[in-house]
Design an enzyme around this catalytic site. Structure first.
Site, PDB file in Angstrom:
ATOM      1  N   HIS A   1     -11.064   6.152  -5.597  1.00 24.47           N
ATOM      2  CA  HIS A   1     -11.626   6.712  -4.375  1.00 24.47           C
ATOM      3  C   HIS A   1     -13.068   7.126  -4.610  1.00 24.47           C
ATOM      4  CE1 HIS A   1      -7.418   7.957  -2.697  1.00 24.47           C
ATOM      5  NE2 HIS A   1      -7.735   6.726  -2.358  1.00 24.47           N
TER       6      HIS A   1
ATOM      7  N   HIS B   1       0.829  -1.204   0.000  1.00 30.35           N
ATOM      8  CA  HIS B   1       0.000   0.000   0.000  1.00 30.35           C
ATOM      9  C   HIS B   1       0.866   1.257   0.000  1.00 30.35           C
ATOM     10  CE1 HIS B   1      -4.256   0.790  -0.068  1.00 30.35           C
ATOM     11  NE2 HIS B   1      -4.103   1.818   0.732  1.00 30.35           N
TER      12      HIS B   1
END
Length: 320
Positions: A292, A266
């Site tokens: 997102h 990540h």
């Protein structure tokens, strides 16, 4: 049931013009229409609050004015539930104002930005993020030993995929001819398409045609494995194996700074997000790239420690 939204009208002509300027600014930097409308609406409400407070000059705004407005937001009812506004909602409203004052400062309308010392303190994603610089990403690539390791970095960094998305990538999701990668089910089961830079495309092609067939032969199943990234036994590479390979690359760099950082898959996603924004890519484009749901989530990457960053990033750092 939501209540009807009250229309707010500004009387101050200067404030009216500033609101128009802000809308134009948001459109110029690449926000989508719904986001432009929402952020513009939040500014209108703030300017109306200033008028109600007998504050007629934007240059008069100081930190304590922002604190007062924040407190007023805490007292406002949620139009949908009737309860109080959540911390996340208040943060979003204030973030719209922060962008407004950033615009004013960039244009020279104000010399001191009151948000520079104001605490807009809702940080759902405020856990320590490890951000690698462009030069550190380059070092990782240079430490790879084969096409598979380069392809792994290009999926995690070059495509900004989440750990679960990396594991789920199938052969049919990568369209080398079209130069795109399709994420059929990202977070929230949302589909998105990611453009492949020339360097990323080359890395994926080299692995697919030169190394994946060899790994596939090691599989014991009777049907072909559809996973793009395979482990040494020819099966789908799982998250723990991805991390094991990444750890090997990190150790191979012999770079003390890199090895001292808590780097995960990540971290590579965090890094590409930060680099793209630092390179001037519109926040809406980065939001779509990352998948997102809210633009505020993407904007958090603009608030990381600037000392960690370099402004030389491109979608892929290498020449092809």
């Amino acid at each position: 049931m939501s209540r009807p939204t009250k229309t707010v009208t500004l009387n101050n002509e200067t404030y009216q013009q500033l609101a128009k300027d802000y809308r134009a600014y948001l459109e110029t930097v690449g926000y989508r229409n719904t986001t432009v409308n929402e952020k513009h609406r939040q500014l209108i409400k703030f300017l109306h609050w200033l008028e109600s407070s007998q504050i007629q000059k934007i240059t008069a705004i100081e930190v304590y004015h922002l604190e007062s407005y924040k407190n007023s937001l805490r007292l406002q009812p949620n139009q949908n539930t009737g309860g109080k506004l959540s911390g996340k909602t208040i943060y979003s409203k204030l973030r719209a104002l922060e962008l407004f004052f950033t615009m004013l400062q960039s244009k020279g309308t104000i010399t001191v930005n009151p948000f520079s010392t104001f605490q807009n303190d809702y940080k759902e994603s405020s856990a320590e993020r490890t951000i690698l610089t462009q030069s550190e990403i380059k070092i990782l690539y240079e430490a790879t030993e084969n096409h598979q390791e380069k392809a792994m970095l290009s999926l995690a960094y070059g495509c900004g995929l989440r750990a679960a998305e990396l594991e789920a990538v199938n052969v049919q999701d990568i369209k080398l001819r079209d130069g795109i990668l399709i994420v059929p089910k990202g977070k929230g089961n949302k589909r998105r398409t990611i453009p492949l830079s020339p360097g990323v495309k080359e890395d994926l092609k080299n692995y697919y045609y030169e190394e994946r067939p060899v790994l596939l032969q090691g599989g014991s199943g009777t049907s072909p494995e559809q996973a793009f990234m395979l482990h040494s036994q020819g099966g789908r590479m799982r998250g723990y194996t991805w991390n094991k390979y990444l750890k090997r690359i990190i150790e191979r760099t012999e770079d003390i700074t890199i090895q001292s950082k808590q780097i995960s898959l990540h971290s590579l996603r965090h890094s590409i997000a930060t680099h793209l924004l630092e390179n001037g890519i519109a926040v809406e484009q980065v939001r779509l790239f990352l998948g997102h749901r809210m633009v505020e989530t993407t904007e958090t990457y603009t608030r990381v420690n600037q000392e960690q960053l370099q402004k030389l990033i491109q979608c892929h750092y290498r020449n092809t």
